[in-house]
Enzyme design. Structure first.
Site, short mmCIF file in Angstrom:
data_model
loop_
_atom_site.label_atom_id
_atom_site.label_comp_id
_atom_site.label_asym_id
_atom_site.label_seq_id
_atom_site.Cartn_x
_atom_site.Cartn_y
_atom_site.Cartn_z
N LEU A 1 0.85 -1.18 0.00
CA LEU A 1 0.00 0.00 0.00
C LEU A 1 0.89 1.24 0.00
CD1 LEU A 1 -2.63 -1.02 2.73
CD2 LEU A 1 -2.93 -1.09 0.25
N ASP A 2 0.39 2.33 -0.58
CA ASP A 2 1.14 3.58 -0.58
C ASP A 2 1.35 4.08 0.85
OD1 ASP A 2 1.08 3.52 -3.35
OD2 ASP A 2 -0.70 4.78 -3.49
N LYS A 3 2.32 4.96 1.01
CA LYS A 3 2.69 5.46 2.33
C LYS A 3 1.50 6.05 3.08
CE LYS A 3 5.97 8.56 4.65
NZ LYS A 3 7.11 9.51 4.46
N ARG B 1 -6.27 5.98 -7.25
CA ARG B 1 -6.05 7.43 -7.30
C ARG B 1 -6.02 7.93 -8.73
NH1 ARG B 1 -0.63 7.62 -4.11
NH2 ARG B 1 -0.78 9.87 -4.51
#
Length: 317
Positions: free
Chosen positions: A140-142, A242
């Protein structure tokens, strides 16, 4: 497990190297031999824009980020003893909640207190996989929170990798987006590739390098100028949700890369609550675990910063 310091080098492809082959670039940029270059690619010790290349002869573009891991780097990593919330664990896997603000695994710029290193302080993980990523199946992204599964054994890693590749895993995200007039349900099937103008970003594309990407969304509730969605993704492209939502004019609240700072500020003023980050949460993960027959679902509650924005939006309905 051997504990070794991280050792990697990262370079950006300059304009004069645009169009160069990866293996040739490695020889010039990192001062290694051609055989060492090919061996590093074969052993997954090279990343192009944080993704392992499929072959040595891929053509590079100016601005590409190339990471080269030294031959002595193994899966031994320095564990972090910060807390980790475990949702499930058996002899094959461990399912955890990723908090906001930390990365999933180490890379050239993040070498301490990643989620992977927190998990390693609790249990050992599969040795196979990319350098510095033992047991990593997905990420997962930060700024994205939610459910992640790690493999504890090599056999479990192979099973999980096949399940993800064959789309036998259901991944559902909750998010807040700009726009209250989006359709009640919909599917976004736009291919995704690295943005030609900014290699750190992704974009929808019809180019030859674009990869198939599929996202299904359902509106949970609508507010003034904002909608809450559940999004199920069938593919796992970088920044997929996104990019897809931004492409249809409904970016995720707080998305500094694909969203609108002006829109975020307008919503913040309207509801009297700051937009703390990119409001995307991996809420549930459903899959059949290795050595099991029945599908299991793991759920991560919405984090407090997400809930505060939801509460402020509800108060203004």
């Amino acid at each position: 497990m051997n504990i070794l310091p991280l050792s990697s080098q990262k370079k950006k492809v300059p304009q004069e190297e645009h169009g160069a082959r990866l293996d040739d670039f490695l020889v010039r940029a990192f001062h290694i031999t051609r055989s060492q270059s090919k061996k590093a690619i074969l052993e997954s010790r090279v990343l192009v824009n944080e993704v392992p290349p499929k072959k040595a002869g891929i053509v590079l573009s100016s601005g590409d980020d190339i990471t080269f891991f030294s031959p002595h780097v193994s899966s031994g990593l320095l564990p972090s003893h910060e807390p980790v919330n475990i949702l499930f664990e058996n002899e094959s896997v461990i399912v955890v909640e990723k908090p906001v603000g930390i990365v999933t695994h180490p890379d050239a710029t993040h070498t301490k207190d990643t989620l992977l290193q927190r998990v390693l302080a609790h249990t050992s993980l599969a040795e196979k996989g990319l350098p510095l990523r033992p047991g990593v199946v997905h990420r997962l992204d930060k700024e994205t929170s939610g459910v992640l599964v790690f493999a504890k054994t090599d056999s479990a890693l192979l099973v999980l990798q096949k399940s993800f590749a064959k789309r036998k895993v259901q991944k559902i995200y909750r998010t807040l987006i700009h726009g209250a007039h989006i359709a009640e349900k919909g599917t976004i099937a736009s291919p995704i590739a690295r943005d030609v103008r900014d290699r750190k970003k992704m974009s929808v594309s019809a180019g030859g390098e674009a990869k198939h990407a599929l996202s299904h969304f359902t509106v949970v509730q609508r507010f003034q100028h904002v909608s809450e969605l559940l999004v199920q993704i069938e593919t796992g492209r970088t920044h997929q949700i996104r990019v897809h939502l931004s492409a249809i004019g409904s970016p995720v609240l707080g998305d500094a890369v694909y969203g609108s700072r002006k829109q975020d500020e307008e919503v913040s003023r309207t509801i009297g609550c700051a937009i703390p980050r990119c409001l995307l949460h991996a809420e549930s993960l459903s899959l059949v675990l290795p050595n099991e027959q029945e599908e299991m679902t793991f759920i991560s509650p919405i984090p407090s910063d997400f809930s505060e924005v939801l509460f402020a939006l509800s108060a203004k309905k």
